[in-house]
Design an enzyme around this catalytic site. Structure first.
Site, PDB file in Angstrom:
ATOM      1  N   ASP A   1       0.876  -1.175   0.000  1.00  0.00           N
ATOM      2  CA  ASP A   1       0.000   0.000   0.000  1.00  0.00           C
ATOM      3  C   ASP A   1       0.910   1.221   0.000  1.00  0.00           C
ATOM      4  OD1 ASP A   1      -1.926  -1.983   0.601  1.00  0.00           O
ATOM      5  OD2 ASP A   1      -1.587  -1.679   2.751  1.00  0.00           O
TER       6      ASP A   1
ATOM      7  N   ASP B   1      -1.778  -2.707  -4.573  1.00  0.00           N
ATOM      8  CA  ASP B   1      -2.680  -3.117  -3.499  1.00  0.00           C
ATOM      9  C   ASP B   1      -3.426  -1.880  -2.999  1.00  0.00           C
ATOM     10  OD1 ASP B   1      -3.898  -5.086  -1.935  1.00  0.00           O
ATOM     11  OD2 ASP B   1      -2.558  -4.715  -0.273  1.00  0.00           O
TER      12      ASP B   1
ATOM     13  N   ASP C   1      -4.267   1.904   3.666  1.00  0.00           N
ATOM     14  CA  ASP C   1      -4.966   0.855   4.400  1.00  0.00           C
ATOM     15  C   ASP C   1      -4.759   1.037   5.902  1.00  0.00           C
ATOM     16  OD1 ASP C   1      -5.949  -0.277   2.116  1.00  0.00           O
ATOM     17  OD2 ASP C   1      -4.831  -2.153   2.265  1.00  0.00           O
TER      18      ASP C   1
ATOM     19  N   ARG D   1     -13.657   0.277  -2.267  1.00  0.00           N
ATOM     20  CA  ARG D   1     -13.042   0.495  -0.955  1.00  0.00           C
ATOM     21  C   ARG D   1     -12.750   1.973  -0.695  1.00  0.00           C
ATOM     22  NH1 ARG D   1      -8.660  -4.535  -0.571  1.00  0.00           N
ATOM     23  NH2 ARG D   1     -10.129  -6.175  -1.102  1.00  0.00           N
TER      24      ARG D   1
HETATM   25 CA    CA Z   1      -2.721  -3.868   1.850  1.00  0.00          CA
END
Ligand code: CA
Ligand code: CA
Length: 446
Positions: free
Chosen positions: A228, A267, A271, A321
């Site tokens: 991330d 990714d 996060d 997301r």
């Molecule tokens: Ca991640």
């Protein structure tokens, strides 16, 4: 990943003669509370204002504002940044000023490192990996194991040693205004530490050279990547403000497919997982990305943490997301969601509430093209809640939960177990498209 020549940075630059606070006021936003101390305190010493989201609770979030001269750094290379970050267990307050764009895929002398450089000496090659784990011969019942998987993991570890940058407690990392400050190809890892501020940085091109094939992920298998741009794991009191997150210049449309599945090199963007808590994410731009923000990485994360406020962010060209929320109490207010397809990124949904997440979504603004149904803007597993009010779709007050529930068999719950009180700057949604156009992302602060 494709050739490293894809890694050129793409920059938007806005140099404003007046402060962000004045711009916001001119746009009718009133006081820009997140920068309440701007003008009296320089950018590098600013702290999160009182009542500005979950990160303001308790002792608040002050980052490295108390740093002495010996712990105040200006960095322009990866090696300088690593040195300034120091030991992940050193809690001495520090301020790190990032000047210009730092490429994480460089060695200690500043030489560019390619995916081939990381693979060198490990025995890994993509063609050998594909041959070893082709479902036609390897099957679909178990994760890859054997020489090529060992080699892939070794190559991935070599890249991780370069691109994963661990942030210690009591740290402020800020981009120097006017310098196109940012990190390319990096994962800023804020793990098991308290009190971190990250501002005015563009995070671009965070890419995994060595995605792993998982034939057991979903019905058809998936290629999964490791990094991330910013990752919070067990972190507390974190303020991420006025940053820009983008996949540019390598968009997912350029990803090849192997075994019929997208070879995904990205990714998350930001996060927030593993019982992280007390986080405020304000005035960022998230753009051209798929899996943008997890709040909680597993349905079994324990209750009582993952309290996050997201406000005055722009989400533009995001697939999903934004966020995907689990377990925690999450306040989403005054954000702008533009779900018009962008650079090949078409929306699946904006907000997902699952695993009993308690989401309050109020006074956000969605720009929705006629090709996207309003019922698609939310998602859930039937246990998550979204209490929504004051949200506008193309300027019209819209009950997003009612629209979603009418079209879904896994209804969102409509009541939550808390009432937000740390709501600095909360206004109606009406002016968000104009206000946030000039007051969000990297390059605005001075
Ligand atoms: Ca991640
Ligand atoms: Ca229903």
């Amino acid at each position: 990943m494709a050739a490293p020549s894809h890694r050129r940075s793409l920059r938007k630059r806005r140099v404003l003669a007046v402060s962000a606070a004045l711009v916001a006021a001119a746009a009718g936003a009133g006081v820009l509370v997140a920068n309440a101390n701007a003008g009296t305190v320089d950018l590098y010493h600013q702290t999160l204002a009182a009542k500005d989201g979950w990160a303001s609770s308790g002792a608040g979030t002050t980052g490295g504002s108390k740093a002495d001269a010996a712990h105040t750094f200006t960095v322009s290379t990866r090696a300088e940044l690593v040195k300034a970050l120091g030991s992940a267990s050193d809690t001495t307050p520090r301020i790190i000023k990032v000047k210009g764009t730092i490429d994480a895929n460089t060695d200690d002398s500043g030489k560019k490192l390619t995916c081939a450089d990381y693979a060198s000496g490990t025995g890994y090659s993509l063609s050998a990996y594909l041959k070893a784990f082709d479902p036609a011969t390897y099957g679909r019942s178990k994760l890859p194991s054997g020489a090529q998987e060992t080699a892939r993991a070794a190559a991935q570890n070599k890249q991780a040693k370069n691109v994963v940058l661990k942030v210690p407690a009591n740290t402020t990392i800020v981009g120097v205004p006017g310098s196109n400050a940012g990190l390319n190809g990096a994962m800023l890892q804020i793990q098991s530490v308290d009190n971190v501020i990250v501002r005015n940085l563009t995070f671009a091109a965070t890419e995994d050279c060595f995605p792993q094939w998982d034939p057991t992920d979903g019905d058809d298998g998936n290629w999964n990547s490791n990094y991330d741009a910013v990752t919070l794991r067990g972190a507390t009191h974190v303020w991420a403000d006025h940053n820009t997150f983008t996949d540019a210049p390598h968009f997912d449309t350029a990803n090849p497919k192997y075994f019929g599945r997208e070879y995904q090199i990205h990714d998350g963007a930001l996060d927030i997982t593993k019982s992280s808590d007390l986080v405020t994410v304000s005035r960022n731009q998230f753009t051209s990305h798929d899996k943008t923000m997890l709040i909680g990485s597993s349905d079994s994360e324990p209750a009582g943490k993952l309290r996050v406020s997201l406000h005055h962010n722009v989400w533009k060209g995001i697939v999903q997301r934004a966020p995907l929320a689990r377990v925690g109490q999450v306040h989403i207010y005054n954000n702008l969601y533009d779900v018009t397809p962008l650079n090949g990124y078409a929306v699946q949904y904006s907000i997902n509430s699952r695993a009993k997440a308690q989401v309050v979504a109020e006074n956000n603004y969605w720009k929705v093209p006629s090709s996207v149904k309003v019922a698609k803007l939310l998602s859930g597993d039937g246990t998550g809640a979204v209490k929504d009010s004051g949200n506008l779709v193309n300027g019209t007050v819209t009950d997003l939960v009612a629209a979603y529930n009418a079209a879904s068999s896994k209804d969102l719950k409509t009541t939550v177990n808390w009432t937000p009180t740390l709501t600095a700057g909360l206004t109606s949604a009406t002016n968000l498209p104009t206000e946030l156009a000039t007051t969000t992302g990297a390059g605005v602060l001075s």
